[in-house]
Write a protein that holds these residues in place. Structure first.
Motif, short mmCIF file in Angstrom:
data_model
loop_
_atom_site.label_atom_id
_atom_site.label_comp_id
_atom_site.label_asym_id
_atom_site.label_seq_id
_atom_site.Cartn_x
_atom_site.Cartn_y
_atom_site.Cartn_z
N ALA A 128 -0.55 -0.70 5.92
CA ALA A 128 -0.91 -2.11 5.79
C ALA A 128 -1.66 -2.38 4.48
O ALA A 128 -1.44 -3.40 3.83
CB ALA A 128 -1.76 -2.55 6.98
N ILE A 129 -2.52 -1.45 4.08
CA ILE A 129 -3.27 -1.63 2.82
C ILE A 129 -2.33 -1.53 1.62
O ILE A 129 -2.42 -2.33 0.69
CB ILE A 129 -4.41 -0.60 2.73
CG1 ILE A 129 -5.50 -0.96 3.74
CG2 ILE A 129 -4.99 -0.56 1.33
CD1 ILE A 129 -6.60 0.05 3.84
N ILE A 130 -1.40 -0.59 1.64
CA ILE A 130 -0.44 -0.45 0.54
C ILE A 130 0.45 -1.70 0.45
O ILE A 130 0.74 -2.20 -0.64
CB ILE A 130 0.38 0.84 0.70
CG1 ILE A 130 -0.51 2.05 0.47
CG2 ILE A 130 1.57 0.86 -0.25
CD1 ILE A 130 0.13 3.37 0.79
N ALA A 131 0.87 -2.21 1.59
CA ALA A 131 1.68 -3.43 1.59
C ALA A 131 0.87 -4.62 1.08
O ALA A 131 1.42 -5.50 0.39
CB ALA A 131 2.21 -3.70 3.00
N SER A 132 -0.39 -4.68 1.39
CA SER A 132 -1.23 -5.77 0.89
C SER A 132 -1.43 -5.68 -0.61
O SER A 132 -1.49 -6.70 -1.30
CB SER A 132 -2.58 -5.76 1.61
OG SER A 132 -2.40 -5.99 2.97
N VAL B 119 4.56 -3.97 10.38
CA VAL B 119 4.74 -2.62 10.92
C VAL B 119 3.43 -1.84 10.88
O VAL B 119 3.11 -1.10 11.81
CB VAL B 119 5.84 -1.87 10.12
CG1 VAL B 119 5.86 -0.40 10.45
CG2 VAL B 119 7.19 -2.49 10.40
N GLY B 120 2.66 -2.03 9.83
CA GLY B 120 1.45 -1.24 9.63
C GLY B 120 0.30 -1.59 10.55
O GLY B 120 -0.51 -0.74 10.86
N SER B 121 0.22 -2.81 10.99
CA SER B 121 -0.90 -3.16 11.85
C SER B 121 -0.38 -4.04 12.99
O SER B 121 -0.01 -5.18 12.77
CB SER B 121 -1.98 -3.89 11.06
OG SER B 121 -1.45 -5.01 10.43
#
Length: 106
Positions: free
Chosen positions: A48-52, A82-84
């Motif tokens: 989720a952090i990488i996608a953000s 998907v991440g969160s």
């Protein structure tokens, strides 16, 4: 002299920044919850952090090339969802609005 119409991409930038900041906070929250019970929670928080961060990069490129930035926003939306699991739906909605607006607004 021919006039060229320029479109202000401030709306996409604001939506992308809001969605990315919410995504970073929720991903950090999932990383800090690693001791609660689920073993895959830190990895999903990292996704989720990488996608953000991809959403923030798309925010930078939206004024230069809106099509590429729109695709980046939509990809970031998919990975944030998907991440969160349920915690980052609001951030994903902001990123999706920015992506669709960047792709289809002329």
């Amino acid at each position: 002299m021919k006039r060229t119409k320029t479109i202000s991409r401030t709306f996409e930038m604001i939506m992308g920044i809001i969605g990315s900041v919410i995504g970073i906070f929720s991903g950090s929250f999932l990383i800090f919850l690693e001791h609660v019970g689920q073993t895959h929670t830190p990895f999903l928080g990292l996704v989720a952090i990488i996608a953000s961060v991809l959403g923030l990069a798309s925010t930078y490129y939206v004024s230069k090339n809106s099509e590429i930035a729109g695709v980046g926003f939509v990809l970031a939306t998919m990975f944030v969802i998907v991440g969160s699991d349920y915690i980052n739906v609001l951030g994903a909605i902001f990123l999706l609005i920015a992506g669709v607006s960047a792709l289809f607004r002329k």
